[in-house]
Design an enzyme around this catalytic site. Sequence first.
Site, short mmCIF file in Angstrom:
data_model
loop_
_atom_site.label_atom_id
_atom_site.label_comp_id
_atom_site.label_asym_id
_atom_site.label_seq_id
_atom_site.Cartn_x
_atom_site.Cartn_y
_atom_site.Cartn_z
N GLU A 442 20.18 37.30 31.83
CA GLU A 442 19.39 38.08 30.86
C GLU A 442 19.27 37.36 29.51
O GLU A 442 19.43 37.98 28.44
CB GLU A 442 19.97 39.49 30.68
CG GLU A 442 19.78 40.33 31.93
CD GLU A 442 20.01 41.81 31.73
OE1 GLU A 442 20.20 42.24 30.59
OE2 GLU A 442 19.97 42.52 32.74
C1 LIG Z 1 24.56 35.03 38.87
C2 LIG Z 1 23.16 34.94 38.37
C3 LIG Z 1 22.28 35.96 38.63
C4 LIG Z 1 20.95 35.84 38.22
N1 LIG Z 1 20.04 36.80 38.59
C5 LIG Z 1 18.72 36.55 38.39
C6 LIG Z 1 17.72 37.40 38.95
O1 LIG Z 1 18.02 38.40 39.62
N2 LIG Z 1 16.41 37.08 38.75
C7 LIG Z 1 16.03 35.99 38.02
O2 LIG Z 1 14.85 35.75 37.89
N3 LIG Z 1 16.96 35.18 37.44
C8 LIG Z 1 18.28 35.43 37.62
N4 LIG Z 1 19.23 34.59 37.07
C9 LIG Z 1 18.79 33.49 36.24
C10 LIG Z 1 19.25 33.57 34.80
O3 LIG Z 1 18.47 34.45 34.08
C11 LIG Z 1 19.19 32.12 34.30
O4 LIG Z 1 20.32 31.49 34.84
C12 LIG Z 1 19.15 31.99 32.82
O5 LIG Z 1 17.90 32.36 32.37
C13 LIG Z 1 19.45 30.57 32.33
O6 LIG Z 1 18.77 29.59 33.05
P1 LIG Z 1 19.60 28.31 33.61
O7 LIG Z 1 20.80 28.82 34.33
O8 LIG Z 1 18.65 27.48 34.36
O9 LIG Z 1 20.11 27.57 32.32
P2 LIG Z 1 19.29 26.55 31.38
O10 LIG Z 1 18.00 27.15 31.02
O11 LIG Z 1 19.31 25.22 32.01
O12 LIG Z 1 20.19 26.56 30.09
C14 LIG Z 1 21.40 25.79 29.99
C15 LIG Z 1 21.99 26.02 28.62
O13 LIG Z 1 21.08 25.57 27.61
C16 LIG Z 1 20.88 26.59 26.64
N5 LIG Z 1 19.52 26.50 26.13
C17 LIG Z 1 18.37 26.36 26.81
N6 LIG Z 1 17.33 26.31 25.98
C18 LIG Z 1 17.82 26.43 24.73
C19 LIG Z 1 17.25 26.46 23.43
N7 LIG Z 1 15.97 26.35 23.21
N8 LIG Z 1 18.08 26.61 22.38
C20 LIG Z 1 19.41 26.71 22.56
N9 LIG Z 1 19.99 26.69 23.76
C21 LIG Z 1 19.22 26.56 24.84
C22 LIG Z 1 21.13 27.89 27.38
O14 LIG Z 1 21.53 28.90 26.47
C23 LIG Z 1 22.27 27.49 28.32
O15 LIG Z 1 23.48 27.58 27.64
C24 LIG Z 1 20.55 34.72 37.46
C25 LIG Z 1 21.47 33.71 37.16
C26 LIG Z 1 22.76 33.80 37.61
C27 LIG Z 1 23.71 32.69 37.31
#
Ligand SMILES: Cc1cc2nc3c(=O)[nH]c(=O)nc-3n(C[C@H](O)[C@H](O)[C@H](O)COP(=O)(O)OP(=O)(O)OC[C@H]3O[C@@H](n4cnc5c(N)ncnc54)[C@H](O)[C@@H]3O)c2cc1C
Length: 758
Positions: A442
């Site tokens: 989220e």
């Molecule tokens: C267990 C689990 C359940 C989930 N359930 C769902 C679901 O039901 N449906 C769905 O659609 N998604 C779901 N997600 C996805 C979740 O919303 C994403 O994991 C999340 O949006 C982050 O994306 P990412 O993991 O690819 O991290 P990334 O986007 O790769 O981010 C990596 C890090 O970089 C930081 N970062 C990225 N951009 C910036 C910026 N501009 N400034 C500062 N920091 C930044 C982030 O805060 C994070 O710490 C789920 C994820 C998990 C792990």
Amino acid sequence: MVNFFLSLRRNLISRPVLKRVRRVLPPLSETEEQALHAGTVGWEAELFSGKPNWQYLHDLPKPRLTEEEQAFLEGPTETLCGLLNDWEINHERKDLPLEAWQFIKNNGFWGMIIPKAYGGLEFSALAHSSVIGKLASRSVTAAVTVMVPNSLGPSELLLLYGTEEQKSHYLPRLARGEELPCFAMTGPTAGSDAASMPDSGVVCYGDYQGKRTLGMRVSWNKRYITLGPIATVLGLAFHLYDPDHLLGEQEDIGITLALVPTETPGVQIGRRHYPSYQAFQNGPTTGQEVFIPLEWIIGGQERAGQGWQMLMECLGVGRSVSLPSMSTGAAKLCARATGAYARVRKQFRLPIGKFEGVEEVLARIAGNAYLLDALRTATTAAVDQGDKPSTLSAIAKYHSTMRMRETINDAMDVHGGKAVCEGPSNYLANSYHAIPVSITVEGANILTRSMIIFGQGAIRCHPYLLKEMQAAQNPDEKEGLVAFDQAMFGHMGFLLCNFGRAWWHNLSGGRWSPAPEAGVTVDYYRQLGRMSASFALVADLTSLILGGELKRREKISARLGDCLSHLYLLSCLLKRFKDDGQPREDIPLLHWCGQRELYLIQQTLDEILANYPSRPVGGLLRWVLFPWGRRFGKPSDDVGRQCAALLLSPSSSRDRLTAGVFLGSREKDPIARLEEAFKTVIAADEANKKLRRAAKERGLKSLSLEEAVSRGVISEVEAKLAEKAEKLTWEIITVDDFTPEELSGEQVLRREQILSGG
Ligand SMILES: Cc1cc2nc3c(=O)[nH]c(=O)nc-3n(C[C@H](O)[C@H](O)[C@H](O)COP(=O)(O)OP(=O)(O)OC[C@H]3O[C@@H](n4cnc5c(N)ncnc54)[C@H](O)[C@@H]3O)c2cc1C
């Protein structure tokens, strides 16, 4: 005459400023624009104003459950918790037991947000949040399984945007658990930047149920989708294109949301991820050129391309409830269990909770649990009065998960090896494993803090900033100039007022800052008003100095967001204390949290000024904000001792602080056993004191119970109590152990093999 001066002002001052603003203001992307307009603004705008109207805060509804909601919490929710054993779920079965799935489905847990007219429970956000919080105190897997269908996803999107046909088809089926939904947005390349998703659909004609039908050929590759592996209906986000103009002029239609039954040919689901040792269903889904009719778009064809806006609108509500509730449930569990354990566990012949080092940590656990519940109830109150709080929900998500992380880490430390060794009687380690999930989903926390809270909050809450930006982007030069002139001069007046207010309140220590009530909270209201004026001034000047550059200066944006967040947390604290009827026993918690939030506000402002982008303005602000230096300290040791004491013995304050935690039964649940040990150890305290005294008088290390009874040191009843306390203490300090086969199954290596290398 007035018109003459107005026209002079516009032409001599506003026009050149507008020209410069137009040149430096970066254009807002469509998705940014939609995010900025989504949701509602509430109490945060009062904090931004520099002179909060307390009535607004006090008018937010008090947290009260209806009889039906209370009965659901005490009935089905309690029963469901009793069906769960987190060790078995996460380490053995890797799934919920069938009985729990059936119970969730049959009792309407997935329909908490669905109106009664569609067969749902139609619960308030508060009730929904209380159910999730209680489940989270028992099993993260169960809490997530119930939370997701009630959060951002098919039900909520249908309620707000669905066509009547879609609503009457899906909502009753979702409420009855005949459909299991998931929502698929994230993919391998589109995580935090979800709007960049490469998943696409192309409008075309195709064959559906033997008929030529107008639809879309959609391809997607999504991952991390909760409930995805077993879902019957996939809420799918993709970018829609219409190259053949079958819908109209536009080729790039934009992000679109559709409901796709997972039995549709080409939909791939079933594989699972295993996130942080949690067994909730989560996995990838893919589809290649899957044909789906246009009617499957949520809200029908007219909602094609509006997906991002729809998501942003819904995000505020789901984000206000889901993770703040889970985090609060976990923090309450930590408070109840850690206080009890610290009372039962003795080292150096004393309960460990009596040592100052542990006491300090216990105080933080108690304070965090109190504040998190205050945050949860204030934020759900805003939702229950119809708000869709975009900024407050981001604050609630970020700070509840961060404080939950702090609290669980603290609880683990106080438990020592007891919480480190895994097994069925470990009631903490699983919450510890699950922390990164809450931090990531989220809106991952670093992003939420650095970009969302202040970045979006400032523009949404500031009375003039958005008006100025809109005026600068107005293609009609004349109209733009009039609007800009009005906004800019309004803004200048606003800035000057806050300058004067901040200067006066900081000089006078907030003594004359208005407070809505007298008594124990009066100074907190005054300091909150004073700090709100300071924050409004710094936020305003920083936005003026950095303009569009602020978007890239994440460190300063994050600190401004922290400042706003601590102002909000302090507001929630005051609201909670008032709503609870200002109980005397909770005063230490009020002081601990209030002192800490004021200290954090001051620290954040200090860090902003230490790194200020303009040295002269930074110097001026320091003079206005800290004329007498930094005056707020961390919570005093004395207040900390009183807070820790609240966890170390049974009291109404402890019960209020940890209300809603699932305790369960002695036979099945470790928390119930801990609770029994805690009460028995306290009841046996007097007898143990007599035993120690008698042994000391006789120069002995200890005195047996039989001897103590025969010599009249203690009564038989007291001896029984002391014996029971010892037995229960032993049960509590015991940790699980396993045979090598139990741990490793077939893979067990014998010592001889390890030593001989073969
Ligand atoms: C267990 C689990 C359940 C989930 N359930 C769902 C679901 O039901 N449906 C769905 O659609 N998604 C779901 N997600 C996805 C979740 O919303 C994403 O994991 C999340 O949006 C982050 O994306 P990412 O993991 O690819 O991290 P990334 O986007 O790769 O981010 C990596 C890090 O970089 C930081 N970062 C990225 N951009 C910036 C910026 N501009 N400034 C500062 N920091 C930044 C982030 O805060 C994070 O710490 C789920 C994820 C998990 C792990």
